[in-house]
Design an enzyme around this catalytic site. Structure first.
Site, PDB file in Angstrom:
ATOM      1  N   GLN A  34       0.824  -1.207   0.000  1.00 13.80           N
ATOM      2  CA  GLN A  34       0.000   0.000   0.000  1.00 13.80           C
ATOM      3  C   GLN A  34       0.866   1.269   0.000  1.00 13.80           C
ATOM      4  O   GLN A  34       2.048   1.208   0.317  1.00 13.80           O
ATOM      5  CB  GLN A  34      -0.875   0.021   1.264  1.00 13.80           C
ATOM      6  CG  GLN A  34      -1.688  -1.241   1.444  1.00 13.80           C
ATOM      7  CD  GLN A  34      -2.232  -1.431   2.846  1.00 13.80           C
ATOM      8  OE1 GLN A  34      -3.340  -1.045   3.130  1.00 13.80           O
ATOM      9  NE2 GLN A  34      -1.468  -2.034   3.724  1.00 13.80           N
ATOM     10  N   HIS A  67     -11.282   2.445  18.363  1.00  9.81           N
ATOM     11  CA  HIS A  67     -10.656   1.248  18.940  1.00  9.81           C
ATOM     12  C   HIS A  67     -11.411   0.738  20.166  1.00  9.81           C
ATOM     13  O   HIS A  67     -11.562  -0.471  20.343  1.00  9.81           O
ATOM     14  CB  HIS A  67      -9.175   1.526  19.243  1.00  9.81           C
ATOM     15  CG  HIS A  67      -8.362   1.675  17.999  1.00  9.81           C
ATOM     16  ND1 HIS A  67      -7.503   2.725  17.765  1.00  9.81           N
ATOM     17  CD2 HIS A  67      -8.304   0.912  16.875  1.00  9.81           C
ATOM     18  CE1 HIS A  67      -6.948   2.593  16.573  1.00  9.81           C
ATOM     19  NE2 HIS A  67      -7.425   1.504  16.000  1.00  9.81           N
ATOM     20  N   ASP A  76      -1.897  -0.797  13.259  1.00  8.61           N
ATOM     21  CA  ASP A  76      -1.427   0.275  14.143  1.00  8.61           C
ATOM     22  C   ASP A  76      -1.387  -0.157  15.607  1.00  8.61           C
ATOM     23  O   ASP A  76      -0.774   0.499  16.441  1.00  8.61           O
ATOM     24  CB  ASP A  76      -2.299   1.539  13.972  1.00  8.61           C
ATOM     25  CG  ASP A  76      -3.779   1.240  14.137  1.00  8.61           C
ATOM     26  OD1 ASP A  76      -4.165   0.719  15.187  1.00  8.61           O
ATOM     27  OD2 ASP A  76      -4.557   1.542  13.209  1.00  8.61           O
ATOM     28  N   GLU A 118      -1.857  -9.439  10.300  1.00  6.00           N
ATOM     29  CA  GLU A 118      -1.738  -8.178   9.554  1.00  6.00           C
ATOM     30  C   GLU A 118      -0.955  -8.465   8.276  1.00  6.00           C
ATOM     31  O   GLU A 118       0.071  -9.133   8.310  1.00  6.00           O
ATOM     32  CB  GLU A 118      -1.036  -7.129  10.448  1.00  6.00           C
ATOM     33  CG  GLU A 118      -0.475  -5.911   9.747  1.00  6.00           C
ATOM     34  CD  GLU A 118      -1.496  -5.038   9.005  1.00  6.00           C
ATOM     35  OE1 GLU A 118      -2.548  -4.708   9.578  1.00  6.00           O
ATOM     36  OE2 GLU A 118      -1.235  -4.714   7.820  1.00  6.00           O
ATOM     37  N   ASP A 172     -10.414  -5.375  11.786  1.00  5.76           N
ATOM     38  CA  ASP A 172     -10.083  -3.935  11.730  1.00  5.76           C
ATOM     39  C   ASP A 172      -9.403  -3.685  10.391  1.00  5.76           C
ATOM     40  O   ASP A 172      -8.189  -3.570  10.313  1.00  5.76           O
ATOM     41  CB  ASP A 172      -9.163  -3.566  12.901  1.00  5.76           C
ATOM     42  CG  ASP A 172      -8.755  -2.097  12.844  1.00  5.76           C
ATOM     43  OD1 ASP A 172      -9.402  -1.312  12.130  1.00  5.76           O
ATOM     44  OD2 ASP A 172      -7.764  -1.738  13.518  1.00  5.76           O
TER      45      ASP A 172
HETATM   46  N1  AG3 Z   1      -9.726   1.038   9.878  1.00  3.20           N
HETATM   47  C1  AG3 Z   1     -10.905   1.744   9.448  1.00  3.20           C
HETATM   48  C2  AG3 Z   1     -10.735   2.742   8.365  1.00  3.20           C
HETATM   49  C3  AG3 Z   1     -12.014   3.220   7.799  1.00  3.20           C
HETATM   50  C4  AG3 Z   1     -11.853   4.491   7.103  1.00  3.20           C
HETATM   51  N2  AG3 Z   1     -12.825   4.602   6.144  1.00  3.20           N
HETATM   52  C5  AG3 Z   1     -13.850   5.429   6.049  1.00  3.20           C
HETATM   53  N3  AG3 Z   1     -13.781   6.663   6.421  1.00  3.20           N
HETATM   54  N4  AG3 Z   1     -14.900   4.882   5.587  1.00  3.20           N
HETATM   55  C6  AG3 Z   1      -8.651   1.834  10.290  1.00  3.20           C
HETATM   56  C7  AG3 Z   1      -7.613   1.178  11.113  1.00  3.20           C
HETATM   57  C8  AG3 Z   1      -7.657   1.667  12.504  1.00  3.20           C
HETATM   58  N5  AG3 Z   1      -6.992   0.767  13.378  1.00  3.20           N
END
Ligand code: AG3
Length: 285
Positions: free
Chosen positions: A31, A62, A86, A106, A156
């Protein structure tokens, strides 16, 4: 004037963040990762043009994605985390003293490494906790190959594009269920329901048929703009969602976890869905 980071999640609407300082920008094996500082939100991390987490408001997401299933389950001991590089979900999970085993899968080692360095408070040492095992792999491959089962699974993920897309498929949901102990709970990040209604509907279609009780709960996270964030909930134990506030309260008190967002009232209230979402879901049947 500081440069602006323009989030590219939606084609005709979006948000920007002033970048006081760009600390890291790199195309990892998986990414495009950017880390910068912003006055309002502190340190910010984005992947492939989409804001993933910020120092200031990460606790909301979280805590809600972790404590709702872990307080609803009557005696969780083991947790599988998919994504979450993270370390925020791992940190909140390990605050539960009754949890003795956590596997986190992950896909991108670079996200973990960079977050340990630039967001040390997200994991707060959790990656070194002996109860945690970190597996660097695609979540899909892990659920295919593993034989271990867990009381709670927390997905997540990023939004359903790029490496995260597979985590929203029928196959992933079916294989993940096989990794769940009887009466276990799976929860999953499911986007912002006003902006990403199709995501909610797809999850209903794909995850819904696999469980006796599948719904969503919500939480408003400032950096995930566009309204309420939807978190998917799935379990075969239909009693978990009809527990009283007192039962949740008793468990919360016993845990002695000091939260900044989650509390038993919010736990109960989070399952109340706006009418436009209920109608959209009802229109599927
Ligand atoms: N995970 C969720 C990101 C979502 C962002 N998207 C959105 N705005 N629809 C992020 C990782 C956090 N630990």
């Amino acid at each position: 004037m500081a440069d602006k980071y323009l989030e590219s999640l939606y084609p005709t609407y979006g948000q920007y963040f002033a970048m006081d300082q760009v600390l890291f920008e790199h195309k990892t094996d998986h990414q495009h990762l950017v880390i910068f500082d912003n006055q309002q939100f502190g340190r910010v991390m984005a992947l492939d043009g989409i804001i993933q987490t910020t120092e200031k408001d990460e606790f909301i997401y979280h805590e809600m994605l972790t404590h709702v299933p872990l307080m609803a389950h009557r005696s969780p001991k083991s947790v599988l985390i998919i994504g979450g590089g993270d370390g925020g979900i791992l940190r909140e999970t390990l605050r539960h003293k009754n949890i003795d085993r956590v596997v986190q899968v992950e896909i991108d080692q670079a996200v973990i490494d960079m977050c340990k360095e630039y967001f040390p408070k997200h994991s707060n040492g959790a990656f070194d906790d002996p109860r945690a095992e970190i597996v660097i792999a695609d979540g899909m491959d892990y659920v295919k190959q593993s034989t271990e089962t867990f009381d709670v699974i927390i997905s997540d993920s990023t939004d359903p594009m790029g490496p995260g897309e597979v985590l929203f498929t029928n196959d992933f949901y079916r294989l993940a269920k096989a990794r769940l102990n009887e009466g276990g709970i799976m929860v999953a990040q499911n986007g912002v329901c006003y902006m990403q209604t199709d995501e909610v509907l797809n999850t209903c279609r794909r995850l819904g048929p696999l469980y006796k009780d599948q719904t969503f709960y919500t939480s408003a996270v400032p950096t995930y703009i566009g309204g309420l964030m939807t978190l998917a909930w799935a379990t075969d134990d239909t009693t978990l969602r009809s527990q009283s506030r007192d039962e949740i309260e008793a468990r919360f008190k016993a845990s002695q976890i000091d939260t900044r967002y989650y509390n038993p009232e919010l736990h109960m209230a989070a399952f109340a869905l706006p009418q436009y979402i209920r109608k959209a879901i009802d229109s599927l049947v």
